[in-house]
Scaffold this motif. Structure first.
Motif, short mmCIF file in Angstrom:
data_model
loop_
_atom_site.label_atom_id
_atom_site.label_comp_id
_atom_site.label_asym_id
_atom_site.label_seq_id
_atom_site.Cartn_x
_atom_site.Cartn_y
_atom_site.Cartn_z
N VAL A 107 -1.39 -11.15 -1.21
CA VAL A 107 -2.48 -12.04 -0.83
C VAL A 107 -2.02 -13.49 -0.98
CG1 VAL A 107 -4.84 -12.75 -1.32
CG2 VAL A 107 -4.18 -10.34 -1.57
N THR A 136 0.83 -1.21 0.00
CA THR A 136 0.00 0.00 0.00
C THR A 136 0.86 1.26 0.00
OG1 THR A 136 -1.77 -1.15 1.18
CG2 THR A 136 -1.79 1.26 1.25
N ARG A 181 2.53 1.68 -3.36
CA ARG A 181 1.56 2.10 -4.38
C ARG A 181 1.25 3.59 -4.27
NH1 ARG A 181 -1.30 -1.98 -3.83
NH2 ARG A 181 -2.79 -1.23 -2.28
N ASP A 190 -0.92 -9.49 -10.24
CA ASP A 190 -2.04 -9.37 -9.30
C ASP A 190 -1.54 -9.00 -7.91
OD1 ASP A 190 -3.85 -9.95 -11.28
OD2 ASP A 190 -4.20 -12.03 -10.65
N ALA A 239 -0.57 -5.41 -7.69
CA ALA A 239 -1.71 -4.51 -7.66
C ALA A 239 -2.49 -4.59 -6.35
CB ALA A 239 -2.65 -4.82 -8.83
N ASN A 240 -2.51 -5.78 -5.74
CA ASN A 240 -3.40 -6.01 -4.59
C ASN A 240 -2.69 -6.36 -3.29
OD1 ASN A 240 -5.80 -5.76 -6.28
ND2 ASN A 240 -5.20 -7.75 -7.13
#
Length: 334
Positions: free
Chosen positions: A243, A32, A35, A236, A239-240
């Motif tokens: 996880v 986070t 980003r 992925d 971007a996220n």
């Protein structure tokens, strides 16, 4: 145009060094936070970070990889003279020199900018006793950081004999990290690197690593990590966030291995994959260095951006060492 073995070997080392330098700026930051600061990822080597490094300066990841690389240069010279050295002992000796400041651009006795706790304890023991953490048994269990996986690459690049590759991978890991998850991860990773250098596909190389993990480990932890990496999408996670990684990519050897497997199976260019590995956050320099080692072996030295290579502390040094090793090997085999 086909990629030659020397190009793959040099590419692996330069890519790992560059990724280490790129990721060091954002070390220990969350996905986070990264980003918010770099919406499209950090694309250039700028230095700084928690260790205050100059742009392109090596962290302990690259320094210790260089120590293992120098051990293979020693081995090539000793083999050419008719000897048969213990490459792990050679590597441990160079690691100890690094720790004590006998290293380029350092003063004798000056400590490294950073060294992991497990690595420090292992090298101090070797310096005092001449024995590895894993000597004579299963020492070092329960410490499963990525501190040996980050440096093990030269074995995968220069050891073509399958049995010797496994033995040396385990021994070099056990200098500081003797936990089975670490030793087997290094062996599996180096099997992947060896296959990539030989020109096999990433899919074939990963299956070789999986076979090694299943052969060596008592349970399935490393094999499971490789299988997990086959399912991951680096884009992925970039971007996220991380996880599916309970430790959030913060230095657990199995997570670093899974990320590297996902990276080498990613069909995008090396630069894009490395930038996205850093975007995942956590142990950004080491995760990126480990992943980039395989990407460089996959794609060759021309895939590493020139603007990165031009800033690397050991860029010319690595290329010269590789040339010396390959020339010496060629001369001794002839």
């Amino acid at each position: 145009m086909s990629i030659t073995r020397p190009q793959r070997i040099t590419g692996a080392l330069l890519a790992s060094h560059a990724a280490d330098a790129l990721g060091a700026t954002l070390e220990s930051q969350s996905a986070t936070a990264i980003r918010e600061r770099y919406p499209n990822g950090l694309r250039d080597i700028v230095g700084g970070g928690p260790f205050g490094l100059l742009p392109g300066q090596a962290t302990h990841d690259t320094d210790l990889t260089r120590a293992v690389l120098l051990a293979y240069l020693d081995r090539a010279r000793i083999n050419a003279a008719g000897g048969d050295p213990d490459v792990a002992s050679l590597a441990a000796g160079h690691m100890l020199k690094w720790l004590r400041g006998d290293w380029p651009e350092r003063r004798q006795g000056r400590k490294p900018v950073h060294v992991g706790k497990t690595t420090l304890e292992g090298l101090q023991k070797y310096g005092e006793t001449g024995e590895y953490v894993g000597s004579g048994g299963a020492g070092g269990e329960g410490k499963a950081g990525n501190g040996s996986l980050m440096r093990c690459l030269p074995t995968g690049l220069f050891e073509e004999d399958a049995d010797r590759l496994l033995l040396d991978s385990v021994a070099i890991s056990a200098i500081t990290h003797a936990d089975e998850r670490c030793t087997v991860s290094c062996a599996a990773y180096n099997a992947i690197a060896r296959d990539l250098v030989a020109g096999r596909t990433p899919q074939e190389a990963v299956e070789s690593g999986l076979e090694v993990a299943r052969k060596l480990e008592k349970d399935t932890a490393v094999a499971d990590a490789i299988e997990l990496g086959k399912k991951f999408s680096i884009a992925d996670m970039a971007a996220n966030g991380p996880v599916g990684l309970p430790s959030e990519a913060s230095g657990f050897v199995l997570e670093s291995l899974a990320i590297a497997v996902a990276a080498v199976l990613d069909k995008r260019p090396l630069e894009d994959v490395v930038i996205d590995v850093v975007r995942i956050g956590g142990d950004t320099d080491t995760n990126a260095a480990i992943a980039a080692g395989l990407l460089g072996a996959r794609d060759g030295e021309d895939a590493v951006p020139e603007r990165w290579v031009g800033r690397l502390q050991f860029g010319d040094d690595f290329a010269e060492i590789v040339s010396h090793i390959l020339t010496t090997e060629s001369g001794s085999s002839g």
